[in-house]
Design a protein around this motif. Structure first.
Motif, PDB file in Angstrom:
ATOM      1  N   TYR A 164       9.566  11.462  -4.065  1.00 37.10           N
ATOM      2  CA  TYR A 164       9.146  11.988  -2.679  1.00 37.10           C
ATOM      3  C   TYR A 164       9.909  13.488  -2.315  1.00 37.10           C
ATOM      4  O   TYR A 164       9.300  13.827  -1.547  1.00 37.10           O
ATOM      5  CB  TYR A 164       9.348  10.964  -1.505  1.00 37.10           C
TER       6      TYR A 164
ATOM      7  N   ARG B 101       5.373   4.410   1.778  1.00 33.64           N
ATOM      8  CA  ARG B 101       5.959   5.578   2.279  1.00 33.64           C
ATOM      9  C   ARG B 101       6.661   5.662   3.524  1.00 33.64           C
ATOM     10  O   ARG B 101       7.530   6.298   3.778  1.00 33.64           O
ATOM     11  CB  ARG B 101       4.724   6.604   2.297  1.00 33.64           C
ATOM     12  N   LYS B 102       6.174   4.844   4.497  1.00 37.45           N
ATOM     13  CA  LYS B 102       6.533   4.329   5.876  1.00 37.45           C
ATOM     14  C   LYS B 102       7.997   3.881   5.712  1.00 37.45           C
ATOM     15  O   LYS B 102       9.024   4.460   6.339  1.00 37.45           O
ATOM     16  CB  LYS B 102       5.715   3.521   6.545  1.00 37.45           C
TER      17      LYS B 102
ATOM     18  N   THR C 237       0.808  -1.373   0.033  1.00 36.89           N
ATOM     19  CA  THR C 237      -0.077   0.019  -0.061  1.00 36.89           C
ATOM     20  C   THR C 237       0.822   1.156  -0.065  1.00 36.89           C
ATOM     21  O   THR C 237       1.972   1.341   0.335  1.00 36.89           O
ATOM     22  CB  THR C 237      -0.904   0.116   1.224  1.00 36.89           C
ATOM     23  N   GLU C 238       0.377   2.420  -0.274  1.00 42.13           N
ATOM     24  CA  GLU C 238       1.222   3.470  -0.504  1.00 42.13           C
ATOM     25  C   GLU C 238       1.481   3.884   1.186  1.00 42.13           C
ATOM     26  O   GLU C 238       2.709   4.329   1.041  1.00 42.13           O
ATOM     27  CB  GLU C 238       0.221   4.744  -1.128  1.00 42.13           C
ATOM     28  N   LYS C 239       0.722   3.897   2.024  1.00 42.06           N
ATOM     29  CA  LYS C 239       0.940   4.060   3.329  1.00 42.06           C
ATOM     30  C   LYS C 239       2.106   3.232   3.756  1.00 42.06           C
ATOM     31  O   LYS C 239       3.096   3.712   4.324  1.00 42.06           O
ATOM     32  CB  LYS C 239      -0.168   3.725   4.374  1.00 42.06           C
ATOM     33  N   GLN C 240       2.262   1.971   3.420  1.00 42.80           N
ATOM     34  CA  GLN C 240       3.432   1.014   3.912  1.00 42.80           C
ATOM     35  C   GLN C 240       4.720   1.546   3.249  1.00 42.80           C
ATOM     36  O   GLN C 240       5.822   1.599   3.765  1.00 42.80           O
ATOM     37  CB  GLN C 240       3.008  -0.321   3.548  1.00 42.80           C
TER      38      GLN C 240
ATOM     39  N   ASP D  47      10.356   6.953   4.563  1.00 45.32           N
ATOM     40  CA  ASP D  47      10.517   7.718   5.512  1.00 45.32           C
ATOM     41  C   ASP D  47      11.721   7.170   6.537  1.00 45.32           C
ATOM     42  O   ASP D  47      12.442   7.816   7.120  1.00 45.32           O
ATOM     43  CB  ASP D  47       9.427   8.267   6.271  1.00 45.32           C
TER      44      ASP D  47
END
Length: 205
Positions: A203, A71-72, A66-69, A75
């Motif tokens: 990013y 991106r985490k 997922t985008e959230k995973q 980061d």
């Protein structure tokens, strides 16, 4: 065709590349994109478009995170010292499901995620069922005794489709693996060219 396989092949078609180097990929027969407009002449892609595709390709490779995973993970790579693009690759490969796939415990990244989630592996002797669990150098991942005769495990181990990279060390007749170190991009046996530097640009912009 199962939902898992159709999702995997949909990513191949969308990217126009055989991401996992599998013999059954539809890209081997049709290299153009999916849908009625898939064969249109492609216009020049912008820098942003190249960066987006690099991100989607890398994200898709690891069982379509997922985008959230994703991106985490990015980061965390940006927070650490050193080259962010190389660190990003190292962290993605240190995921428990990625290591299960690389060690040939199962045939695909999707199967690896499910295999971990269903509790078939241990890390340093303790059950871990979180696919995104980040391994540390020296950690030992093992297939549980009762799971070793599963059809997909036997299928993966007999497959000559891919090799096990040298940042992993196999043991116990191929049912355990030690995560030796965080790899760099050049160490990872991707079937296609990955460009994590473009992901960093995406990013950072």
């Amino acid at each position: 065709m199962s939902k898992r396989h159709s999702a995997k092949y949909k990513i191949d078609r969308a990217m126009g590349e055989n991401l996992w180097g599998r013999a059954k990929s539809p890209v081997n027969k049709r290299s153009y994109g999916p849908g009625q407009h898939g064969q249109r002449r492609k216009s020049k892609v912008s820098d942003f478009g190249l960066q987006l595709k690099a991100k989607q390709k890398l994200k898709g490779y690891y069982a379509n995170l997922t985008e959230k995973q994703f991106r985490k993970t990015y980061d965390e790579a940006a927070r650490r010292k050193g080259n962010t693009s190389e660190t990003l690759i190292g962290l993605l490969e240190a995921r428990l499901d990625a290591t299960v796939y690389r060690a040939k415990f199962v045939p695909t990244p999707w199967a690896a995620r499910q295999f971990v989630n269903h509790g078939h592996v241990t890390v340093n002797g303790k059950k871990v069922n979180i696919a995104s669990y980040t391994l540390k150098p020296g950690d030992v991942v093992e297939v549980k005794e009762k799971s070793r005769n599963m059809a997909l495990v036997l299928e993966a181990q007999q497959s000559g489709e891919r090799d096990i990279p040298d940042y992993l060390e196999l043991g116990d007749r191929g049912f355990s693996v030690r995560f030796v170190r965080f790899p760099e991009l050049a160490d990872v046996p991707f079937a296609v060219k990955m460009e994590p530097n473009l992901v960093v640009e995406y990013y950072s912009s």
